[in-house]
Design a protein around this motif. Structure first.
Motif, mmCIF file in Angstrom:
data_model
loop_
_atom_site.group_PDB
_atom_site.id
_atom_site.type_symbol
_atom_site.label_atom_id
_atom_site.label_comp_id
_atom_site.label_asym_id
_atom_site.label_seq_id
_atom_site.Cartn_x
_atom_site.Cartn_y
_atom_site.Cartn_z
ATOM 1 N N LEU A 151 5.649 11.799 -7.585
ATOM 2 C CA LEU A 151 6.279 10.355 -7.789
ATOM 3 C C LEU A 151 5.053 9.380 -7.829
ATOM 4 N N ALA A 152 3.803 9.609 -7.203
ATOM 5 C CA ALA A 152 2.777 8.710 -7.144
ATOM 6 C C ALA A 152 2.047 8.730 -8.374
ATOM 7 N N ALA A 153 2.086 9.838 -8.806
ATOM 8 C CA ALA A 153 1.381 10.342 -10.085
ATOM 9 C C ALA A 153 1.854 9.569 -11.275
ATOM 10 N N GLN A 154 3.242 9.282 -11.257
ATOM 11 C CA GLN A 154 3.907 8.584 -12.415
ATOM 12 C C GLN A 154 3.488 7.017 -12.487
ATOM 13 N N ARG A 155 2.997 6.706 -11.575
ATOM 14 C CA ARG A 155 2.569 5.079 -11.295
ATOM 15 C C ARG A 155 1.356 4.638 -11.269
ATOM 16 N N ILE A 156 0.563 5.645 -10.705
ATOM 17 C CA ILE A 156 -0.855 5.205 -10.367
ATOM 18 C C ILE A 156 -1.651 4.665 -11.386
ATOM 19 N N ASP A 157 -1.811 5.485 -12.648
ATOM 20 C CA ASP A 157 -2.548 4.716 -13.560
ATOM 21 C C ASP A 157 -2.469 3.347 -14.222
ATOM 22 N N LEU A 184 2.739 2.159 -2.828
ATOM 23 C CA LEU A 184 1.903 1.613 -4.142
ATOM 24 C C LEU A 184 2.311 0.144 -4.388
ATOM 25 N N ASP A 185 3.343 -0.219 -4.118
ATOM 26 C CA ASP A 185 3.628 -1.852 -4.395
ATOM 27 C C ASP A 185 2.699 -2.495 -3.145
ATOM 28 N N GLU A 186 2.188 -1.978 -2.045
ATOM 29 C CA GLU A 186 1.424 -2.645 -1.471
ATOM 30 C C GLU A 186 0.048 -2.771 -1.893
ATOM 31 N N ILE A 187 -0.429 -1.550 -2.602
ATOM 32 C CA ILE A 187 -1.633 -1.518 -3.214
ATOM 33 C C ILE A 187 -1.890 -2.449 -4.444
ATOM 34 N N ASP A 188 -0.689 -2.482 -4.997
ATOM 35 C CA ASP A 188 -0.736 -3.450 -6.201
ATOM 36 C C ASP A 188 -0.873 -4.795 -5.676
ATOM 37 N N GLN A 189 -0.392 -5.131 -4.617
ATOM 38 C CA GLN A 189 -0.302 -6.551 -3.841
ATOM 39 C C GLN A 189 -1.771 -6.869 -3.198
ATOM 40 N N TRP A 190 -2.225 -5.636 -2.736
ATOM 41 C CA TRP A 190 -3.684 -5.721 -2.221
ATOM 42 C C TRP A 190 -4.602 -6.071 -3.173
ATOM 43 N N LEU A 191 -4.725 -5.522 -4.366
ATOM 44 C CA LEU A 191 -5.421 -5.590 -5.457
ATOM 45 C C LEU A 191 -5.275 -6.979 -6.095
ATOM 46 N N ALA A 192 -4.003 -7.662 -6.191
ATOM 47 C CA ALA A 192 -3.808 -8.808 -6.730
ATOM 48 C C ALA A 192 -4.349 -10.003 -5.868
#
Lengths: 200, 200
Positions: free
Chosen positions: B18-24, B188-196
């Motif tokens: 599931l993570a592989a579908q979004r990580i890139d 993954l949403d948390e990583i997105d927010q972390w990077l932003a």
């Protein structure tokens, strides 16, 4: 109003504390009450063969890093109590005893117990500590002391732990929305979306 | 470009799929490459004392409910392969062998292997199955068969598993962003927010 969100937690669970900071707000947003239901993770671990987070190699290290990070993200205090894990049986009994009289007060007491344990790092394992926190909520101190020693209240908590196991609750926090299970404080946003959209 | 996001996973992990579908997509959004790094969860379980999700009472039942729900949420197919859990050693060796020649192709092969196993429910445990999937990516079938039997490639995977353990990777998927660890596809949403935001 639709059915309440079942909010299962062990007071000794820091991720339960984090969920406790947000769950009422999410419920209110969607017109749902929240049914705060403490249970004893130690009993559940006997069924699952799992164990307390801090004792698991690597995962314990991750948790020690992730918890303060998660608290910073929410902007809430976090102070790990000693001992940890601690016995949450007295705190849990007090909440169910009060729930039978006044559910809203019981929820407020549960929140206050969590905040004392994890926001202030207090040892809430003893009956006396639980009674102190209840007294600060306007409850009768002696009545709380008596309640946590009452065989009927003890039996009530045992039944709730059986209920948790029967409902498939294996960790803390664990939420059920119209029977739909969600494990972990990091699923609260998913619950918010589930309630907004009607599910998927 | 800043450092790549380390994306650790076991091919036998459905949450890894599931993570592989979004990580890139998350990486691209923040100008980060993604470093796809298969490892062997079975070896890590020997350190942590944990075990495969489907074997854990209650948690296994939850996972069987949560996985298809999570796939529906993402709008991706999910078909549990048989056997599951399966041996991911050949698939993992093929990815590292290819990574030493062409990192982008290795990432694409890893994605294709995940999609075959969990999108189509194919058994990807054998060298022949891995070679078939690699051939569909334009790679030389015989070279893949030879690679997964090559002692140097076997040793390379062993070192990567040691690397995972040293980096504190105890589950799949596990992401590291500038050394910051995140466990679980639901982060993954948390990583997105972390990077932003640059973190908190």
């Amino acid at each position: 109003m639709s059915d309440a969100i079942e909010f299962w937690f062990d007071f000794s669970s820091p991720y339960g504390y984090l969920a406790a900071q947000r769950i009422d707000e999410i419920g209110a947003k969607h017109g749902r009450a929240v049914d705060w239901r403490p249970f004893l993770l130690g009993i559940v671990f006997k069924t699952t063969g799992m164990g307390p987070l801090p004792h698991i190699p690597l995962k314990g290290d991750y948790t020690r890093h992730d918890l303060p990070r998660a608290a910073r993200r929410l902007g809430v205090p976090l102070k790990v109590p000693s001992p940890f894990p601690f016995l949450s049986v007295n705190a849990s009994r007090a909440v169910y005893w009060l729930a039978d009289q006044d559910k809203a007060k019981a929820n407020a007491l549960a929140k206050a117990l969590f905040d004392a344990a994890w926001g202030e790092g207090r040892d809430i394992s003893g009956a006396s500590a639980v009674a102190d926190i209840a007294a600060a909520q306007g409850l009768d101190r002696d009545a709380v002391i008596a309640a946590v020693k009452d065989p009927a209240v003890k039996d009530r908590l045992r039944k709730e732990v059986d209920h948790a196991l029967a409902a498939g609750v294996f960790g803390s926090p664990f939420m059920r929305v119209d029977g739909e299970p969600f494990w972990g404080h990091d699923r609260l946003d998913e619950i918010d979306q589930w309630l907004a959209s009607g599910g998927w």
